[in-house]
Design an enzyme around this catalytic site. Structure first.
Site, mmCIF file in Angstrom:
data_model
loop_
_atom_site.group_PDB
_atom_site.id
_atom_site.type_symbol
_atom_site.label_atom_id
_atom_site.label_comp_id
_atom_site.label_asym_id
_atom_site.label_seq_id
_atom_site.Cartn_x
_atom_site.Cartn_y
_atom_site.Cartn_z
ATOM 1 C CB THR A 95 -0.885 -0.019 1.269
ATOM 2 O OG1 THR A 95 -1.450 1.268 1.459
ATOM 3 C CG2 THR A 95 -0.093 -0.360 2.517
ATOM 4 C CG ASP A 96 -1.104 5.033 -0.975
ATOM 5 O OD1 ASP A 96 -1.704 4.368 -0.102
ATOM 6 O OD2 ASP A 96 -1.644 5.969 -1.598
ATOM 7 C CD GLU A 97 -3.453 3.325 4.384
ATOM 8 O OE1 GLU A 97 -3.318 3.343 5.614
ATOM 9 O OE2 GLU A 97 -4.516 3.025 3.815
ATOM 10 C CE1 TYR A 118 -3.160 -2.819 5.663
ATOM 11 C CE2 TYR A 118 -3.221 -0.459 5.198
ATOM 12 C CZ TYR A 118 -3.199 -1.770 4.755
ATOM 13 O OH TYR A 118 -3.201 -2.037 3.408
ATOM 14 C CE LYS A 141 0.321 -4.667 2.896
ATOM 15 N NZ LYS A 141 -0.011 -6.016 2.337
HETATM 16 P P1 NAD Z 1 -9.248 -7.618 2.207
HETATM 17 O O1 NAD Z 1 -9.227 -7.360 3.681
HETATM 18 O O2 NAD Z 1 -10.500 -7.351 1.445
HETATM 19 O O3 NAD Z 1 -8.859 -9.139 1.926
HETATM 20 C C1 NAD Z 1 -7.837 -9.805 2.612
HETATM 21 C C2 NAD Z 1 -7.966 -11.293 2.332
HETATM 22 O O4 NAD Z 1 -6.879 -11.963 2.992
HETATM 23 C C3 NAD Z 1 -9.263 -11.911 2.865
HETATM 24 O O5 NAD Z 1 -9.821 -12.772 1.891
HETATM 25 C C4 NAD Z 1 -8.806 -12.703 4.083
HETATM 26 O O6 NAD Z 1 -9.606 -13.841 4.331
HETATM 27 C C5 NAD Z 1 -7.391 -13.086 3.690
HETATM 28 N N1 NAD Z 1 -6.524 -13.325 4.859
HETATM 29 C C6 NAD Z 1 -6.380 -12.535 5.944
HETATM 30 N N2 NAD Z 1 -5.522 -13.100 6.811
HETATM 31 C C7 NAD Z 1 -5.096 -14.272 6.244
HETATM 32 C C8 NAD Z 1 -4.201 -15.297 6.645
HETATM 33 N N3 NAD Z 1 -3.564 -15.236 7.822
HETATM 34 N N4 NAD Z 1 -3.980 -16.330 5.800
HETATM 35 C C9 NAD Z 1 -4.630 -16.403 4.607
HETATM 36 N N5 NAD Z 1 -5.515 -15.472 4.196
HETATM 37 C C10 NAD Z 1 -5.748 -14.413 4.990
HETATM 38 O O7 NAD Z 1 -8.027 -6.788 1.618
HETATM 39 P P2 NAD Z 1 -7.904 -6.031 0.204
HETATM 40 O O8 NAD Z 1 -8.482 -4.677 0.336
HETATM 41 O O9 NAD Z 1 -8.362 -6.940 -0.870
HETATM 42 O O10 NAD Z 1 -6.315 -5.865 0.123
HETATM 43 C C11 NAD Z 1 -5.501 -6.905 -0.420
HETATM 44 C C12 NAD Z 1 -4.042 -6.497 -0.316
HETATM 45 O O11 NAD Z 1 -3.837 -5.271 -1.005
HETATM 46 C C13 NAD Z 1 -3.569 -6.257 1.117
HETATM 47 O O12 NAD Z 1 -2.275 -6.775 1.234
HETATM 48 C C14 NAD Z 1 -3.587 -4.745 1.263
HETATM 49 O O13 NAD Z 1 -2.615 -4.316 2.185
HETATM 50 C C15 NAD Z 1 -3.243 -4.311 -0.149
HETATM 51 N N6 NAD Z 1 -3.778 -2.996 -0.553
HETATM 52 C C16 NAD Z 1 -5.106 -2.686 -0.369
HETATM 53 C C17 NAD Z 1 -5.581 -1.457 -0.788
HETATM 54 C C18 NAD Z 1 -7.049 -1.083 -0.660
HETATM 55 O O14 NAD Z 1 -7.417 0.058 -0.948
HETATM 56 N N7 NAD Z 1 -7.934 -1.997 -0.278
HETATM 57 C C19 NAD Z 1 -4.722 -0.539 -1.383
HETATM 58 C C20 NAD Z 1 -3.386 -0.891 -1.567
HETATM 59 C C21 NAD Z 1 -2.923 -2.118 -1.144
#
Ligand code: NAD
Length: 372
Positions: free
Chosen positions: A151-153, A177, A181
């Site tokens: 993430t950009d955070e 969080y 990350k």
């Molecule tokens: P999300 O919370 O919707 O999904 C996370 C998934 O990971 C879920 O399906 C959950 O069941 C699974 N999970 C959690 N803990 C686990 C474990 N211990 N073992 C196996 N599976 C596990 O998250 P998202 O919004 O889809 O984000 C996905 C990735 O992208 C993350 O790494 C997040 O940091 C990154 N990201 C998200 C955003 C955003 O805006 N949502 C932006 C940039 C980066």
């Protein structure tokens, strides 16, 4: 007649070109978008490894669940034995690592799961992947890659400046969080440098789009508005985020996986800086037009906006410079915020069944065998 050698070699070549990708967190918001993209728009095979926490929802994979190129493995990325079994059963060509605890507010209420999954889990899957890579024959091993999705955070807060986050911006995370990350990014980079492990890292801005869990800003506002409930805005709503439509992110991740340079980091952004309050006002304006039967007492949805105490440590502004992925890999977003937010609002209005099952909890009960 038996097949000729020509046909056999052609078939073998074709089969060997199909990339098998292990995706962690594929039942989440972004992971499920990546899987729908890979199954619908590429010839890749996909193994979805997900623990199914509250954020994992197999309903989001319903459009591709019957594909012969899709398989699901329920496992925790902290469980080394399970990971070893999954690697040796499926023998993937690449890993896209998305599994994480992802909600900032939850990380403030209880950081423990974030330390466990984002740090210990990333360490565990790095080690399982490294052991698996060491077992591969030369050709398959030299093509293997591990994409870490971040993430950009991790870069912290751009409050009061016009700067943009670049790939060499120093890390300065603010929340539990983003700190976990950031730590996971450091681990991945260290594994690349120390063990020559073939890694790629992406840092992306805020995503939005269909199938996002209703605790996040945009779906939360849409569903509260439909219910005639208050639309809570942290502080004065002046926080700025750079919004990226989730399907654009999915395409970017595949582009980085297949054409990115090993060891490199790519920032991914939507070129759409918006204040939170303006995002909510835009949603209200679209809903004013699209929702013909409004909740009792509501004439305009923006009348539901209420200001609440700001989140502790809340970052004021994030903004991405995505020129590297654009120049080096030819990626740019298809959606701008205006088109993407219209699609998103329409999706929630047309897919009540998906979010109703999240809101009433039945998406979890059924898969745990506790259905009605
Ligand atoms: P999300 O919370 O919707 O999904 C996370 C998934 O990971 C879920 O399906 C959950 O069941 C699974 N999970 C959690 N803990 C686990 C474990 N211990 N073992 C196996 N599976 C596990 O998250 P998202 O919004 O889809 O984000 C996905 C990735 O992208 C993350 O790494 C997040 O940091 C990154 N990201 C998200 C955003 C955003 O805006 N949502 C932006 C940039 C980066």
């Amino acid at each position: 007649l038996p097949p000729t050698n020509d046909i056999i070699s052609h078939n073998t070549q074709k089969a060997s070109k199909t990339m098998k990708i292990l995706i962690t967190g594929g039942a989440g918001f972004i992971g499920s978008a990546v899987i729908r993209y890979l199954v619908n728009d590429t010839d890749c095979q996909v193994i979805n490894l997900d623990k199914l926490t509250y954020a994992g929802n197999l309903d989001s994979l319903e459009p591709v669940a019957d594909s012969p190129r899709y398989q699901f493995e329920q496992a925790d990325i902290c469980d080394r034995e399970a990971l070893d079994r999954i690697f040796s059963t499926h023998r993937p060509d690449a890993v896209m690592h998305l599994a994480a605890e992802s909600h900032v507010d939850r990380s403030i209420d209880g950081p423990g799961d974030f330390i466990q999954t984002n740090l210990v889990g990333t360490y565990t899957i790095l080690e399982a992947s490294r052991t698996y890579l060491a077992s591969l024959e030369e050709q398959k091993g030299s093509a293997f890659r591990f994409l870490h999705v971040s993430t950009d955070e991790v870069y912290g807060d751009l409050a009061g400046s016009d700067d943009l986050f670049r790939e060499d911006t120093s890390y300065d995370p603010s929340s539990p969080y983003s700190a976990t990350k950031a730590g996971s990014d450091h681990l991945v980079r260290a594994w690349g440098r120390t063990f020559k492990f073939p890694v790629l890292i992406t840092n992306c801005s805020n995503n939005y789009g269909p199938y996002q869990f209703p605790e996040k800003l945009i779906p939360h506002m849409i569903l509260n508005a439909l219910d005639g409930k208050p639309l809570p805005i942290y502080g004065d709503g002046s926080q700025i985020r750079d919004w990226l439509y989730v399907d654009d992110h999915a395409r970017a991740l595949y582009r980085v996986l297949t054409t990115g340079k090993l060891g490199e980091t790519y920032n991914i952004g939507g070129l759409n800086e918006k204040k939170n309050i303006d995002v909510v006002r835009t949603i209200c304006a679209i809903m004013d037009q699209a929702v013909t039967v409004k909740p009792a007492g509501v004439e305009r949805f923006d009348s539901l906006i209420t200001y609440v105490t700001d989140r502790p440590g809340h970052d004021e502004r994030y903004a991405i410079d995505a020129s590297k992925i654009n120049a080096d890999l030819g990626w740019s977003p298809d959606e701008d915020f205006e088109s993407g937010i219209r699609k998103t609002v329409s999706w929630y209005l047309e897919n009540r069944e998906w979010w109703q099952r999240v809101v009433d909890g039945s998406y979890r009960l059924e898969r745990l065998g506790v259905g009605d």
